[in-house]
Design an enzyme around this catalytic site. Structure first.
Site, short mmCIF file in Angstrom:
data_model
loop_
_atom_site.label_atom_id
_atom_site.label_comp_id
_atom_site.label_asym_id
_atom_site.label_seq_id
_atom_site.Cartn_x
_atom_site.Cartn_y
_atom_site.Cartn_z
CG HIS A 158 -2.12 -0.72 1.25
ND1 HIS A 158 -2.62 -1.38 2.36
CD2 HIS A 158 -3.04 -0.93 0.26
CE1 HIS A 158 -3.76 -1.96 2.06
NE2 HIS A 158 -4.05 -1.71 0.79
CB CYS A 163 -2.80 0.52 8.57
SG CYS A 163 -1.42 0.28 7.48
#
Ligand code: ARG
Length: 298
Positions: free
Chosen positions: A197, A291
């Site tokens: 990511h 996150c």
């Protein structure tokens, strides 16, 4: 000019280091960092587990202490609140062990909420849960045709969006995102599966400042980053490999994984105030501070 006066003028700008002359101190650029109050959404990890492996950090044979995960996550939540930020809680859903990684739930900016479309079926159910949270906050969530994993890959910097692709979010989704939020999107290719990511490889520190780990990006992406952010902070492997870039900054305070001590020093040198937190349990799922945090941009 008396000497005392010079020291006071420069005290906030450049700390004196041995070997510096007073004119070095006076000539060094002033880096005044300012915090802006933020609005975050977080999902408590009450159902957290590592039951499948969809990124290289996950190992289903590693035991996870769910109570410790909740306690560590709670320290993160209280850290934000102690800095004056607002934290909304999203209702966790049993059977969705990765829902704690709220950044992936979508992108909320300028009155528009884009809900995630997950790459892996194990996380697909989270889209409805984050959609319900958005509806509850008065948004009419936009769904994309292509995979987008929210703020895992879509990072707002000032008035643009930096968008990762290569592992999760599809390049074709970037145009959908740009149309939905009405902001320019800069596409950045990720090439190392450990940094699957964008928020594992690049940190937004304020509206014009980023830190990143160059080996995680393709050549063209590195060129784009260097052009847009000539003063970007480059992070060493030791920090990148503890997910050190997975940070949340309010423009002054940078909440980051405690293990990223090298990056903490770089941030201090650049005028930021690093605040380390230990999220060792959530690290086992391949995530850390950022996150766990979906920022709601005004
Ligand atoms: N286990 C999750 C996954 O692989 C971790 C997500 C981390 N989130 C993030 N914003 N990087 O999808």
């Amino acid at each position: 000019m008396d000497a005392q006066r010079v020291v006071i003028d420069c005290a906030e700008a450049t700390p004196y280091r041995s070997g510096m002359t007073i004119s070095d101190v006076a000539a060094a650029p002033v880096r005044t960092r300012t915090a802006r109050l933020r609005h975050y959404a977080m999902t408590p990890p009450v159902h957290f587990a590592v039951e499948y492996a969809i990124n290289p950090w996950m190992d289903v044979s590693t035991p996870v202490d769910a109570d410790l995960a909740v306690a560590q996550w709670d320290v993160l939540r209280r850290t934000y609140e102690s800095l004056g930020h607002t934290v909304d809680l999203v209702e966790p859903v049993s059977g969705l062990p990765d829902m704690v990684y709220a950044a992936n739930g979508g992108l909320v900016v300028g009155g528009t909420a884009v809900v995630a479309r997950f790459a892996y079926p194990q996380r697909a159910g989270e889209a409805d849960a984050y959609d319900a949270w958005m509806v509850g906050r008065g948004y009419a969530p936009v769904r994309t045709r292509h995979v987008n994993e929210g703020q895992g890959d879509l990072l707002v910097v000032g008035s643009m969006v930096l968008a990762g692709y290569g592992f999760r979010t599809e390049l074709a989704a970037h145009e959908e995102i740009a149309d939905a939020v009405g902001m320019p999107v800069v596409s950045l290719e990720l090439i190392d599966p450990r940094f699957y990511h964008l928020d594992t490889a690049l940190a937004v520190l304020d509206d014009t400042t980023i830190a990143y780990y160059p080996p995680a990006f393709g050549d063209e992406a590195r060129r784009r980053i260097r052009t847009a952010f000539p003063d970007a902070i480059e992070v060493a492997s030791a920090d990148a490999y503890v997910l050190g870039l997975n940070v949340v900054s309010d423009g002054l305070h940078v909440v980051l994984p405690a293990a990223a001590t090298g990056l903490a020093g770089q941030l201090s040198d650049a005028g930021f105030e690093p605040i380390g937190v230990d999220l060792s349990e959530l690290f086992k799922g391949g995530g850390s501070v950022k996150c766990c945090t979906l920022e709601v941009y005004p």
